[in-house]
Design a protein around this motif. Structure first.
Motif, mmCIF file in Angstrom:
data_model
loop_
_atom_site.group_PDB
_atom_site.id
_atom_site.type_symbol
_atom_site.label_atom_id
_atom_site.label_comp_id
_atom_site.label_asym_id
_atom_site.label_seq_id
_atom_site.Cartn_x
_atom_site.Cartn_y
_atom_site.Cartn_z
ATOM 1 N N TYR A 180 0.814 -1.220 0.000
ATOM 2 C CA TYR A 180 0.000 0.000 0.000
ATOM 3 C C TYR A 180 0.846 1.267 0.000
ATOM 4 N N THR A 181 2.083 1.186 0.483
ATOM 5 C CA THR A 181 3.006 2.318 0.348
ATOM 6 C C THR A 181 3.290 2.577 -1.134
ATOM 7 N N ALA A 219 1.417 1.570 -3.689
ATOM 8 C CA ALA A 219 0.187 1.910 -4.415
ATOM 9 C C ALA A 219 -0.231 3.362 -4.192
ATOM 10 N N LEU A 220 -0.050 3.871 -2.952
ATOM 11 C CA LEU A 220 -0.558 5.206 -2.612
ATOM 12 C C LEU A 220 0.493 6.307 -2.701
ATOM 13 N N GLY A 221 1.753 5.941 -2.657
ATOM 14 C CA GLY A 221 2.805 6.950 -2.742
ATOM 15 C C GLY A 221 2.713 7.964 -1.614
ATOM 16 N N ASP A 222 2.692 9.248 -1.955
ATOM 17 C CA ASP A 222 2.662 10.305 -0.946
ATOM 18 C C ASP A 222 1.379 10.303 -0.120
ATOM 19 N N LYS A 223 0.346 9.654 -0.620
ATOM 20 C CA LYS A 223 -0.928 9.620 0.106
ATOM 21 C C LYS A 223 -0.957 8.539 1.185
ATOM 22 N N PHE A 224 0.070 7.706 1.218
ATOM 23 C CA PHE A 224 0.108 6.659 2.237
ATOM 24 C C PHE A 224 0.362 7.264 3.611
ATOM 25 N N SER A 225 -0.448 6.886 4.586
ATOM 26 C CA SER A 225 -0.312 7.363 5.967
ATOM 27 C C SER A 225 0.042 6.182 6.855
ATOM 28 N N LEU A 226 1.217 6.239 7.487
ATOM 29 C CA LEU A 226 1.623 5.149 8.372
ATOM 30 C C LEU A 226 0.719 5.050 9.602
ATOM 31 N N ALA A 257 -2.419 5.751 9.779
ATOM 32 C CA ALA A 257 -3.676 5.153 9.316
ATOM 33 C C ALA A 257 -3.500 3.658 9.075
ATOM 34 N N PHE A 258 -2.351 3.277 8.507
ATOM 35 C CA PHE A 258 -2.070 1.854 8.288
ATOM 36 C C PHE A 258 -2.045 1.098 9.609
ATOM 37 N N HIS A 259 -1.313 1.634 10.591
ATOM 38 C CA HIS A 259 -1.216 0.965 11.888
ATOM 39 C C HIS A 259 -2.572 0.903 12.594
ATOM 40 N N ASP A 260 -3.326 1.988 12.530
ATOM 41 C CA ASP A 260 -4.633 1.996 13.196
ATOM 42 C C ASP A 260 -5.569 0.963 12.569
ATOM 43 N N GLU A 261 -5.567 0.883 11.239
ATOM 44 C CA GLU A 261 -6.416 -0.104 10.572
ATOM 45 C C GLU A 261 -5.922 -1.517 10.862
ATOM 46 N N LEU A 262 -4.630 -1.685 10.892
ATOM 47 C CA LEU A 262 -4.037 -2.989 11.186
ATOM 48 C C LEU A 262 -4.519 -3.530 12.527
ATOM 49 N N LEU A 263 -4.576 -2.653 13.547
ATOM 50 C CA LEU A 263 -4.835 -3.092 14.917
ATOM 51 C C LEU A 263 -6.291 -2.980 15.351
ATOM 52 N N LYS A 264 -7.102 -2.223 14.673
ATOM 53 C CA LYS A 264 -8.400 -1.852 15.235
ATOM 54 C C LYS A 264 -9.361 -3.035 15.387
ATOM 55 N N ASP A 265 -9.200 -4.070 14.574
ATOM 56 C CA ASP A 265 -10.108 -5.214 14.639
ATOM 57 C C ASP A 265 -9.560 -6.348 15.487
ATOM 58 N N ALA A 324 -7.550 -4.971 2.134
ATOM 59 C CA ALA A 324 -7.943 -4.682 0.751
ATOM 60 C C ALA A 324 -9.236 -3.876 0.714
ATOM 61 N N ARG A 325 -10.177 -4.202 1.599
ATOM 62 C CA ARG A 325 -11.430 -3.432 1.664
ATOM 63 C C ARG A 325 -11.148 -2.000 2.106
ATOM 64 N N PHE A 326 -10.279 -1.839 3.095
ATOM 65 C CA PHE A 326 -9.967 -0.511 3.620
ATOM 66 C C PHE A 326 -9.325 0.365 2.540
ATOM 67 N N TYR A 327 -8.334 -0.148 1.874
ATOM 68 C CA TYR A 327 -7.634 0.665 0.872
ATOM 69 C C TYR A 327 -8.405 0.744 -0.442
ATOM 70 N N GLY A 328 -9.291 -0.206 -0.667
ATOM 71 C CA GLY A 328 -10.118 -0.136 -1.864
ATOM 72 C C GLY A 328 -11.134 0.977 -1.816
#
Length: 590
Positions: free
Chosen positions: A551-552, A554-561, A563-571, A584-588
């Motif tokens: 996702y880094t 795929a998103l380039g400058d729009k990638f937020s670490l 946000a990635f960590h929060d989504e990774l852990l939230k569930d 995939a659902r989150f980034y889609g």
């Protein structure tokens, strides 16, 4: 890791379980998934009262069923089967993303819980790393999840002492059956278990079971304290000391001579099939042992290359094996004189990284955190570990560090160890999971090794971003920890599938990382005791790193670490296949 994370199915049943389970009988045709999941959790806590205590659910604190007995196993299977049938009746077409995870995890958990009951681990219920005799000592110490705040708390544990006495007798009966049918522990594990049982059978002030007598509730007057102390002491002498003594005597005189010479679980009659189950369970993938072995060899080779570069950067003259010896033995890398100094150094790491951690994570846990030295009664066989706090915040998350001799404690692995076991590793993952009240209860306390350990190992790789690993020896410590997890892929499969001996596995470990023979032996014997658990770390870390890189890119400058960590852990802790789908659902949607 902690007992709760190693026992996937839960194994403890209250005496009233059958009645409770009947009250919880699924009515899936009318129920929502939320209701089903809530009822499942309540019934499962009745089924597993000690797990309930570890989860901060205190209504079963007096109960300790004989979980290794056939009546329990039959009732447990019926309980899980009833929820499997109920789950089939849930309409999945309109589930939310969060509910899709709940459905998939419940389906997986029920299936695994039933499948494990078809194997014979109940005939080998005692070993040196994780088993009820060790957990009872932790609970009975007064410094773990079992509360000792009032008279009722002490009475609750007295009931558990009585239950343990019955459990110990069933354990001996089961082990006799194991001797007769070929389901016995390796001899080397029995040898390590014996001193633990012997120490816990002694009527001695150093015995951890007497510790709560030193902290009787202040709410009691002197007479009440004396009465409670007398009753509690009597329970220890009637139930605990004789039970451990019986276990010790049996294992010393009757079991040890019959223990097997083989090291791997394939040395028992259904061992190959059981290992395949454990690999699926711990990795949450369909990778075969052969695939995992090959991945391990590849990772060991890659990391050795990095180690060579670090060795050369220090100016060391000699090969990597010689550098291992230097790192293992050089006095300059042993800088501590007292256990307190070791603990203070870990605290300094926490203080150093927290500003950077706050930039990497949008959502930090509320749970408190503390660092403690591992208790003496289990330190010799323990690794550094994290034990989660209670959801209500009354018990902080705790990073335990075994320190047998501070002068022998090397500083080189401290930074990566803290990132893994403490912050932002296990403490963040466990705490955020427990604090998320949008998750069904069974998910708030779920443990999927490949995610939980994979995430913690991934956290070790964050060190440079957090200002750590500036000392080449510290970074070498990081590589040492990483290759340690890669080595596990090789030796675990080697032991349990390829016929490796304990000694062969110890040699492979010592050839590829700077560990002493004592350290390597303790590690290899851990893998012998809990097959496939050690596979989860590297399998999970590789998947999480793969997702971040995907996702880094795929998103380039729009990638937020953050946000990635929060989504990774939230569930919370989830199987790796579910993780890939939900990311995939989150980034889609972005």
């Amino acid at each position: 890791m902690k007992y709760a994370s190693l026992v996937l199915i839960g194994s403890l049943l209250a005496a009233s379980c059958q009645q409770r389970a009947s009250h919880s009988s699924p009515q899936a045709s009318r129920d929502s998934l939320h209701q089903l999941a809530a009822r499942y959790y309540e019934g499962n806590m009745a089924l597993q009262p000690v797990q309930a205590t570890l989860n901060g659910e205190n209504k079963y604190n007096d109960q300790l069923p004989v979980d290794i007995g056939q009546p329990y196993r039959h009732r447990a299977d019926s309980f899980y089967a009833s929820y499997q049938e109920a789950l089939k009746k849930i309409d999945t077409s309109s589930l939310s993303n969060n509910d899709r995870i709940t459905y998939a995890m419940l389906q997986r958990e029920l299936s695994l819980n039933r499948e494990v009951l078809t194997y014979h681990e109940y005939l080998m219920p005692v070993q040196q790393f994780t088993c009820l005799p060790i957990l009872m000592a932790q609970l009975g110490s007064g410094a773990s999840a079992q509360p000792f705040k009032n008279k009722k708390d002490y009475e609750n544990f007295m009931h558990r002492m009585e239950g343990f006495s019955a459990w110990a007798d069933t354990a001996i009966s089961n082990m006799r059956q194991g001797i007769a049918t070929g389901y016995v522990l390796p001899e080397k594990l029995v040898i390590k278990t014996l001193p633990q049982l012997q120490d816990l059978s002694k009527k001695d002030s150093t015995n951890v079971f007497f510790a709560p007598l030193k902290t009787l509730p202040d709410s009691l007057d002197a007479t009440a304290k004396q009465q409670l102390a007398s009753e509690y002491n009597a329970a220890i002498e009637k139930f605990i000391l004789p039970a451990y003594s019986r276990l010790y005597k049996f294992m010393q005189e009757e079991y040890l001579p019959k223990a097997r010479k083989t090291s791997g679980i394939d040395g028992i009659p259904d061992g190959k099939k059981y290992y395949d189950y454990l690999v699926r369970s711990w990795t949450s993938t369909n990778k075969t042992p052969e695939e995992i072995y090959a991945l391990g060899e590849s990772e060991v080779a890659r990391i050795r290359g990095e180690m060579e570069a670090i060795k050369n950067s220090t100016g060391f003259k000699g090969d990597l094996s010689a550098f291992f010896t230097f790192v293992r033995n050089d006095k300059k890398l042993r800088i501590f004189k007292t256990p307190a100094a070791v603990l203070d150094s870990f605290k300094a790491i926490e203080n150093k990284i927290m500003p950077g951690v706050r930039k990497m994570y949008g959502h930090l846990p509320k749970s408190k955190f503390e660092i403690k030295q591992t208790e003496a009664y289990r330190a010799a066989s323990a690794s550094a570990e994290y034990q989660p706090g209670s959801p209500d915040g009354s018990r902080p998350g705790t990073f335990y560090v075994p320190i047998l001799n501070a002068a022998d404690f090397s500083y080189t692995g401290m930074e990566c160890l803290f990132l893994h076991e403490a912050i932002p590793g296990h403490h963040f993952q466990f705490s955020l999971q427990q604090e998320n009240d949008s998750l069904p209860q069974f998910r708030r306390f779920a443990w999927v090794g490949a995610f939980g350990e994979g995430y913690a190992l991934y956290c070790e790789s964050l060190g440079k971003e957090l200002g750590l690993y500036t000392d080449p020896y510290m970074y070498f410590g990081r590589l040492t920890d990483e290759i340690h997890r890669a080595i596990r892929l090789v030796v675990d499969v080697g032991i349990h599938r390829k016929g490796w001996t304990r000694e062969q596995a110890i040699k492979y470990m010592m050839d590829n990382e700077p560990v002493s023979e004592h350290e390597a032996t303790a590690e290899i014997e851990r893998y012998m005791a809990i097959p496939a658990q050690a596979l989860s770390y590297k399998i999970g870390e590789i998947k999480i790193r793969e997702l971040r890189e995907k996702y880094t890119k795929a998103l380039g400058d729009k990638f937020s670490l953050p946000a990635f960590h929060d989504e990774l852990l939230k569930d919370g802790c989830i199987p790796l296949s579910v993780l890939e789908e939900k990311m995939a659902r989150f980034y889609g949607s972005k």
